[in-house]
Design a protein around this motif. Structure first.
Motif, PDB file in Angstrom:
ATOM      1  N   ASP A 152      -6.008 -10.056   7.800  1.00 58.87           N
ATOM      2  CA  ASP A 152      -5.520  -8.742   8.534  1.00 58.87           C
ATOM      3  C   ASP A 152      -5.663  -9.064  10.076  1.00 58.87           C
ATOM      4  O   ASP A 152      -6.181 -10.005  10.459  1.00 58.87           O
ATOM      5  CB  ASP A 152      -6.416  -7.868   8.118  1.00 58.87           C
ATOM      6  N   ARG A 189       0.960  -1.266  -0.077  1.00 53.52           N
ATOM      7  CA  ARG A 189      -0.078   0.063  -0.092  1.00 53.52           C
ATOM      8  C   ARG A 189       1.097   1.147   0.111  1.00 53.52           C
ATOM      9  O   ARG A 189       1.043   2.032   1.015  1.00 53.52           O
ATOM     10  CB  ARG A 189      -0.950   0.089   1.012  1.00 53.52           C
ATOM     11  N   LYS A 216      -4.000  -1.393  -2.436  1.00 57.44           N
ATOM     12  CA  LYS A 216      -3.065  -2.309  -2.317  1.00 57.44           C
ATOM     13  C   LYS A 216      -2.589  -2.917  -3.596  1.00 57.44           C
ATOM     14  O   LYS A 216      -3.567  -3.716  -4.370  1.00 57.44           O
ATOM     15  CB  LYS A 216      -3.495  -3.609  -1.276  1.00 57.44           C
TER      16      LYS A 216
HETATM   17  C1  LIG Z   1      -4.243  -6.315   5.163  1.00 55.20           C
HETATM   18  C2  LIG Z   1      -5.234  -6.153   4.107  1.00 55.20           C
HETATM   19  O1  LIG Z   1      -4.548  -5.050   3.140  1.00 55.20           O
HETATM   20  C3  LIG Z   1      -6.680  -5.399   4.595  1.00 55.20           C
HETATM   21  O2  LIG Z   1      -7.252  -5.224   3.407  1.00 55.20           O
HETATM   22  C4  LIG Z   1      -5.305  -7.410   3.109  1.00 55.20           C
HETATM   23  O3  LIG Z   1      -6.468  -8.157   4.032  1.00 55.20           O
HETATM   24  C5  LIG Z   1      -4.166  -7.927   2.778  1.00 55.20           C
HETATM   25  O4  LIG Z   1      -4.612  -9.092   2.269  1.00 55.20           O
HETATM   26  P1  LIG Z   1      -3.683  -9.939   1.206  1.00 55.20           P
HETATM   27  O5  LIG Z   1      -4.136 -10.987   0.746  1.00 55.20           O
HETATM   28  O6  LIG Z   1      -2.719 -10.460   2.197  1.00 55.20           O
HETATM   29  O7  LIG Z   1      -2.953  -9.181   0.114  1.00 55.20           O
END
Ligand SMILES: C[C@](O)(CO)[C@H](O)COP(=O)(O)O
Ligand SMILES: Nc1ccn([C@@H]2O[C@H](COP(=O)(O)OP(=O)(O)OP(=O)(O)O)[C@@H](O)[C@H]2O)c(=O)n1
Length: 229
Positions: free
Chosen positions: A185, A106, A208
């Motif tokens: 998360d 992010r 993300k």
């Molecule tokens: C932590 C998070 O970015 C919240 O939206 C998301 O759950 C991460 O998910 P990932 O599958 O590990 O990218």
């Protein structure tokens, strides 16, 4: 405020042959943008990058180029994001009473968002940045048939930073290991342990970077931001 950055993934959905955080967007590696935002956030005092040892040389090169003023530590990641954060928590100094956890992927989160989360954690033991969902969300069964349509007014898309009381989050992660919980998360662990998690307004641009399409969106957002400076 201590900041842990999970950066130990493999970027499977990105289809990259290496850690997606090393991919260049807007003239810098993705992780560099994340680090620069943390550097610019006045309330962040320490940064831990949770990462795989095979990436440490590349990350060290980026750190040397960025010349951050804040202390940065490389911490060994795990096979899942959950395991990586567990490792990160063990590496925190005893002086860390609260922690922000922010996905390296992010990279568009602003310094203001870090500061808002660091400020808000003083009033509650757990918090997440999140944005209200704009689409109607459906719960769908394994046959592709819609089972329900939750009330959109109660649905938020979780982002990071996520902030927690360190002692409580360590307890929740330990319980997660004992119970075999698999979460995506850290807030989910807090929720499962019955601790309150507050939502604070995130940023629509705090996406993300997960698939190749996200790289193009990030390029556009960065160009727009740089154009506004
Ligand atoms: C932590 C998070 O970015 C919240 O939206 C998301 O759950 C991460 O998910 P990932 O599958 O590990 O990218
Ligand atoms: N074992 C892991 C897996 C993920 N992450 C980090 O958690 C964040 C969110 O994960 P995600 O976007 O899913 O990254 P990847 O796991 O690399 O992506 P994919 O699921 O497509 O492989 C990323 O910054 C990633 O580096 C981590 O620290 N340790």
């Amino acid at each position: 405020m201590h900041l842990l950055i999970p950066a130990a993934g493999t970027g499977r959905r990105m289809g990259s042959d290496r850690n997606k955080l090393l991919l260049v967007v807007g003239s810098k590696p993705i992780i560099a943008w994340t680090l620069l935002a943390a550097e610019a956030a006045s309330l962040i005092s320490w940064i831990g990058i949770i990462s795989q040892p095979y990436d440490w040389q590349d990350f060290q090169t980026i750190l040397t180029q960025l010349k951050l003023s804040k202390p940065v530590e490389l911490i060994q990641g795990g096979s899942t994001r959950q395991e990586s954060v567990y490792n990160g928590l063990q590496a925190l100094s005893h002086s860390a009473k609260e922690v922000l956890i922010h996905d390296g992927a992010r990279c568009l989160a602003t310094p203001d968002l870090f500061n808002s989360c660091a400020q808000a954690i003083r009033d509650c033991p757990g918090l997440i940045a999140a944005v209200p969902v704009k689409d109607t969300i459906k719960v769908v069964d394994e046959n592709g048939i819609i089972q329900s349509t939750p009330d959109r007014r109660q649905l938020w898309a979780a982002q990071t930073p996520q902030g927690f009381d360190v002692k409580l989050l360590k307890q929740c992660h330990a319980e997660g290991v004992r119970q075999g919980w698999e979460v995506t998360d850290d807030a989910a662990l807090f929720e499962k342990c019955g601790f309150p998690v507050r939502v604070i307004e995130g940023e629509e641009t705090n996406l993300k970077l997960t698939t190749p399409q996200d790289l193009a969106i990030a390029e556009f957002i960065l160009k727009t931001r740089l154009g506004e400076e």
